[in-house]
Motif scaffolding. Structure first.
Motif, short mmCIF file in Angstrom:
data_model
loop_
_atom_site.label_atom_id
_atom_site.label_comp_id
_atom_site.label_asym_id
_atom_site.label_seq_id
_atom_site.Cartn_x
_atom_site.Cartn_y
_atom_site.Cartn_z
N ILE A 108 17.12 -3.36 -69.23
CA ILE A 108 15.98 -3.58 -70.13
C ILE A 108 15.50 -5.03 -70.01
O ILE A 108 14.30 -5.30 -69.93
N ALA A 109 16.45 -5.97 -69.98
CA ALA A 109 16.08 -7.39 -69.86
C ALA A 109 15.38 -7.68 -68.54
O ALA A 109 14.37 -8.39 -68.50
N THR A 167 15.12 -15.68 -60.06
CA THR A 167 13.74 -16.12 -59.84
C THR A 167 12.86 -15.80 -61.05
O THR A 167 11.96 -16.58 -61.39
N LEU A 168 13.12 -14.67 -61.71
CA LEU A 168 12.38 -14.37 -62.94
C LEU A 168 12.69 -15.40 -64.02
O LEU A 168 11.79 -15.83 -64.78
N MET A 169 13.95 -15.81 -64.13
CA MET A 169 14.29 -16.87 -65.09
C MET A 169 13.52 -18.14 -64.79
O MET A 169 12.98 -18.80 -65.68
N TRP A 170 13.47 -18.49 -63.51
CA TRP A 170 12.77 -19.70 -63.08
C TRP A 170 11.30 -19.61 -63.46
O TRP A 170 10.74 -20.52 -64.08
N ILE A 192 15.57 -17.20 -76.19
CA ILE A 192 17.03 -17.23 -76.00
C ILE A 192 17.54 -15.86 -75.54
O ILE A 192 18.36 -15.76 -74.62
N VAL A 193 17.03 -14.79 -76.17
CA VAL A 193 17.53 -13.45 -75.84
C VAL A 193 17.25 -13.11 -74.38
O VAL A 193 18.13 -12.61 -73.66
N SER A 194 16.03 -13.40 -73.92
CA SER A 194 15.68 -13.10 -72.53
C SER A 194 16.50 -13.93 -71.56
O SER A 194 16.98 -13.42 -70.54
N ASN A 195 16.68 -15.20 -71.88
CA ASN A 195 17.47 -16.05 -70.99
C ASN A 195 18.93 -15.62 -70.92
O ASN A 195 19.53 -15.62 -69.84
#
Length: 415
Positions: A56-57, A369-372, A387-390
Motif C-alpha cells: 500500500i505504501a 527512488t520514490l523516497m528521494w 512520517i508514515v510514508s517515509n
C-alpha cells in the motif's frame, strides 16, 4: 503549484488498484502462501498483513508522484541522473524476455490439468498470443473491466475454497501476533515481499492516468482505490495460507516445486472433495495466472513506451497515444514471441542469473527512488512524504534489499 480541489471519492471508480494488485499476484505468490501454510500453519499470517501494508505504501507513493507532479515516474528518474535509465534499460529487456516464458507456462498449467490430452506448450503459446491480441486491440477501459472480472473469479474460487475447507479461527487469530518459527526467515520475508509486488508496482501510476486521473484532485480517490485493492489481495493470499495449513500441513502433503505445486494441490482436492472442487480451484488458478499475463502485457508495455519516449524527447504523451505507439506494440511483441524460444529450449543459466539479480534489485530501487523524489522540491510541498510514508518506504526498501541480497547469493550458489 496551487492546491487542486479534491474530487469526491466513490467506490464505483475503483479500478487501477485492482489491476495492479491482480497483476502482481500470480502463481508464484499462490505457491509461496501454500508452502508457508504447509510448513508453518497460521504462524506467518502476520507477515501477509505486513506485506499488504508495505505494498500500500509503495503503490500510494507511485500514484501520488504521477498525480501530484503530473509527470510519470520516468520524468522523475530522468531528473535524478542517467544512472536510473542505465539500470532500467537492461532490466526491462531481460525481465520481459524471461517473464514472458514464465507467465505463459504458469497460465498453461491449469489448462493442461483440465485438458491433459493437449500439450502444455500449446496452451502456453495460446495464452501469450491471446494476451497480445487482447491488449493490442483494446485500450484501458475494456482492459480494466476484464481484469476486474478475472479478479472476481479468482477471489470467489480461492476464498470460497478456504471457507469450504474451514479455517481454524483460533489459530488464525494467533497468527496475527508476530512470531518466527525455526527456519522460517526467508519464507517470512518472501510472504512480506511477495504480496503482489513486481515491476507492475511502478505501473500503477500509468494505470491511474489511464483511468483519467491526471492531477492532485484525484489523490484521495487513488488512496481509496489502492487500499481496497491490497486489502482484497491480502484476503486472497490469506485464503491460500488457510488452504496450505488445513489441506497440506494437516494432511502432511508435500507440494511439487514451482507452479506445478498448484496442480498437485488440485489432485489433493480431487481425492478429498471430488472433481468439481478441483476444477473450480483450477479455474481460480488460471484466472490468477492470466491476470498476470494481460496485466504485464498492458502495464509494462506502457512503461516501456514512456521509457523510450523519454529517451526520444517525447515525454508526457497522453496514455491513449502510448497505447497505440510503436514502442508499446514492440514491447508487446517482445513479451510474446521471443520467450517462446525459452519454452522449447529452457532458460540459459547466465540469463536466469541476470534476471534474478536485476529483478530482485528493482523493488529497493523503486522504494528508495520514490523516497528521494517525494521528499524533494520536485514534489509540491503539500504532497511530499510525511512520517508514515517515509517509514513505510524505508521498511519496504530495507526488506527488499535483504531479499535482493538473498536472491543474488542464491543465484550465485552461495546459499
Amino acid at each position: 503549484m496551487l492546491r487542486t480541489e479534491q474530487r469526491t471519492t466513490s467506490w464505483k471508480l475503483i479500478g487501477p488498484g485492482i489491476v495492479v494488485a491482480a497483476t502482481g499476484v500470480g502463481a508464484g505468490d499462490m505457491v509461496a502462501s501454500l508452502v508457508a501454510g504447509e510448513k508453518f500453519g497460521y504462524a506467518l499470517l502476520w507477515a501477509v498483513v505486513l506485506g499488504c501494508i508495505v505494498k500500500i505504501a509503495l503503490a500510494e507513493a507511485a500514484g501520488r508522484w504521477h498525480l501530484a507532479t503530473e509527470q510519470t515516474i520516468f520524468d522523475g528518474w530522468r531528473s535524478m541522473g542517467v544512472w536510473t535509465f542505465a539500470f532500467f534499460g537492461p532490466y526491462i529487456v531481460i525481465w520481459g524476455f524471461v517473464y514472458g516464458a514464465s507467465a505463459m507456462s504458469a497460465t498453461a498449467l491449469p489448462l493442461a490439468a483440465l485438458f491433459p490430452s493437449v500439450p502444455l506448450w500449446v496452451f502456453a503459446i495460446l495464452a501469450g498470443i491471446s494476451g497480445l491480441v487482447f491488449v493490442w486491440f483494446n485500450q484501458y477501459a475494456v482492459f480494466e473491466k476484464v481484469m476486474t472480472a478475472l479478479v472476481g473469479v479468482m477471489f470467489v474460487t480461492v476464498v470460497g475454497l478456504a471457507v469450504y475447507i474451514g479455517p481454524d479461527f483460533g489459530a488464525l487469530a494467533a497468527g496475527l501476533v508476530p512470531s518466527s518459527p525455526d527456519e522460517s526467515l526467508f519464507n517470512t520475508l518472501g510472504l512480506i515481499g511477495g504480496v503482489g509486488g513486481t515491476i507492475t508496482m511502478a505501473a500503477y501510476g500509468f494505470w491511474v492516468n489511464a483511468k483519467g486521473w491526471r492531477n492532485a484532485a484525484w489523490i484521495r480517490m487513488m488512496r481509496l482505490d489502492n487500499r481496497v485493492a491490497y486489502i482484497t489481495t491480502g484476503v486472497f493470499v490469506v485464503a491460500m495460507l488457510i488452504v496450505g495449513a488445513e489441506m497440506l500441513s494437516a494432511g502432511r502433503v508435500a507440494l511439487a516445486e514451482g507452479s506445478e505445486g498448484l496442480v498437485s494441490l488440485a489432485d489433493v482436492l480431487e481425492e478429498r472433495f471430488g472433481r468439481i472442487v478441483s476444477v473450480v480451484f483450477l479455474i481460480g488458478f488460471f484466472s490468477a495466472a492470466y491476470t498476470s499475463i494481460i496485466g504485464v502485457w498492458h502495464g509494462v508495455s506502457l512503461m516501456f513506451a514512456d521509457f523510450v519516449g523519454n529517451i526520444r524527447g517525447k515525454a508526457n504523451r497522453p496514455v491513449e497515444e502510448r497505447e497505440t505507439s510503436w514502442e508499446f506494440r514492440a514491447y508487446l511483441l517482445w513479451l510474446t514471441f521471443p520467450p517462446m524460444l525459452l519454452l522449447a529450449v529452457g532458460k540459459p543459466v547466465q540469463l536466469v542469473i541476470a534476471y534474478g539479480v536485476l529483478g530482485s534489485a528493482f523493488m529497493p530501487f523503486l522504494a528508495f527512488t520514490l523516497m528521494w523524489l517525494l521528499n524533494s522540491q520536485r514534489t509540491p510541498q503539500e504532497w511530499r512524504n510525511g512520517i508514515v510514508s517515509n517509514v513505510g518506504l524505508t521498511i519496504a526498501g530495507g526488506l527488499f534489499l535483504v531479499l535482493c541480497a538473498n536472491e543474488i547469493l542464491g543465484r550465485l550458489g552461495v546459499t
